[in-house]
Enzyme design. Structure first.
Site, PDB file in Angstrom:
ATOM      1  N   CYS A 328      43.118  52.342  52.020  1.00 34.02           N
ATOM      2  CA  CYS A 328      42.157  51.453  52.672  1.00 34.02           C
ATOM      3  C   CYS A 328      41.696  52.162  53.934  1.00 34.02           C
ATOM      4  CB  CYS A 328      42.776  50.072  52.935  1.00 34.02           C
ATOM      5  SG  CYS A 328      44.339  50.119  53.806  1.00 34.02           S
ATOM      6  N   ARG A 333      46.156  47.264  53.778  1.00 34.22           N
ATOM      7  CA  ARG A 333      45.731  46.513  52.588  1.00 34.22           C
ATOM      8  C   ARG A 333      46.136  47.193  51.290  1.00 34.22           C
ATOM      9  NH1 ARG A 333      39.537  45.871  54.329  1.00 34.22           N
ATOM     10  NH2 ARG A 333      40.058  47.779  55.484  1.00 34.22           N
TER      11      ARG A 333
END
Length: 390
Positions: A328, A333
């Site tokens: 990410c 994430r």
């Protein structure tokens, strides 16, 4: 001429017959051994041939088998165990319910040495919830203890293990983490890489805990420190991909490796970097859209089922039979799908530097736009520096 009596004649004849019998026996044995050796050689040859055929067959079905692990095994309930060919449990049970944690606190489940922690950036007083409401007994973990800027890659193994010991965690501690964002999966993956054998994420976290009417606690709990990790570390360095490895995969156009971006669609097509401190926006060439954090959660805050994640990723073009590298902006994430796969016994990897580290190198290529609509490949140095999020 010397005469032979009858006894001498019999003796001489007996010796001759014995000699003849002995020679014939040796010859017969030799022939039998030769035949046996020939038969054995033929058998070995047949087995070798069969083995080669099996090997070739296995190689041909290798990708299919990998895909079955990712897709077919999910026929078993997401809540149940997945077994390997020998009947051993493959499910790592990383995602656990609030009910299970409540039973542990109430003494209905015995897991031995355990730590519950809320995870956010900053110390306890910087958390929006911790000092006012947290799960009883929970300590607070600062994400700065496992990563540092400006790249925000994971710290050294020694530094991370030292921070774990400061929080009262060794490799045998069962660690239950929760938090308002993907900081908890980020820390969980870091601890897993170092060697914590029982790492857990409390599905739904504080929201689901309170929705169930369970009591919370205020104030701050201090950790009881430890001084021995009780094992070698890192235990899973294979879960991390470096910038150099990522550069080589992209440069070689390695079709066996997929780079999957778990960012917002606006970040994916280069409209925004998604961060106040990242000036450029784009993706790694060939990157597949892997959806943002919100798409991995249900409306109640719990994580989506593994089966739903697979469908979501495959719809974007992810081939689960190939090597999967998630990234990410700075590694938060991307941790969630990696843990989802790990729980099912599948190795997915993290390009820790992600877009933040990639965009620091002007000479690297970057993908601007959605490949489905014809993305443009540019050099990072050609990108504008006005894509930071306010």
């Amino acid at each position: 001429m010397k005469k032979l009596n009858i006894n001498q004649i019999i003796k001489k004849l007996g010796l001759s017959f014995f000699t003849l019998f002995f020679v014939l026996s040796i010859t017969a044995c030799s022939n039998q051994n030769a035949n046996e050796n020939t038969a054995e050689n033929e058998k070995v040859s047949e087995e070798t041939s069969d083995s080669k055929e099996v090997e070739e067959s296995n190689e041909e079905s290798k990708n299919d088998e990998k895909k079955e692990i990712a897709s077919e095994t999910i026929k078993d309930s997401d809540d149940g165990e997945i077994l390997d060919c020998c009947g051993r449990a493959k499910n790592k049970d990383i995602f656990v319910t609030t009910d299970y944690v409540k039973d542990i606190i109430d003494g209905k489940e015995d897991v031995g040495d355990y730590v519950i922690a809320e995870v956010t950036w900053g110390e306890a007083d910087a958390s929006e919830d911790y000092l006012k409401n947290h799960i009883p007994g929970a300590i607070h973990i600062n994400t700065d203890t496992i990563e540092e800027g400006p790249v925000w890659n994971l710290k050294s193994d020694d530094e991370i293990v030292k921070s774990m010991l400061d929080y009262g965690i060794d490799k045998d501690t069962t660690v239950f983490l929760y938090g308002p964002d993907s900081g908890a999966p980020r820390v969980a993956l870091a601890y897993l890489i170092e060697g914590v054998e029982n790492i857990k994420l409390i599905d739904g976290g504080l929201k689901v805990w309170m929705d169930k009417g369970y009591e919370t606690e205020e104030g701050e709990n201090k950790a009881v420190t430890k001084d021995d990790f009780k094992g070698e570390y890192p235990a899973h360095p294979e879960l991390i991909v470096s910038l150099e490895e990522a550069k080589k995969d992209i440069e070689d156009e390695n079709d066996d490796v997929q780079y999957i971006s778990t960012r917002s669609y606006e970040e994916y097509i280069g409209e925004t970097s998604g961060y106040s401190y990242i000036p450029k926006a784009c993706e790694l060439p060939g990157a597949i859209y892997g959806h943002d954090e919100a798409d991995y959660k249900n409306p109640d805050g719990t994580y989506i089922r593994y089966t739903d994640m697979i469908k979501m990723l495959e719809a974007e073009g992810v081939d689960t039979s190939k090597e999967m590298v998630f990234y990410c902006g700075t590694g938060w994430r991307a941790a969630l799908p990696i843990l989802k796969f790990y729980e099912k016994g599948i190795t997915a990897k993290l390009f820790d530097g992600g877009w933040n580290e990639w965009q620091m190198h002007d000479e690297l290529p970057a993908q601007l736009g959605d490949p489905k609509d014809g993305a443009e490949i540019k050099k990072v140095g050609e990108l504008s520096n006005d894509k930071a999020t306010e």
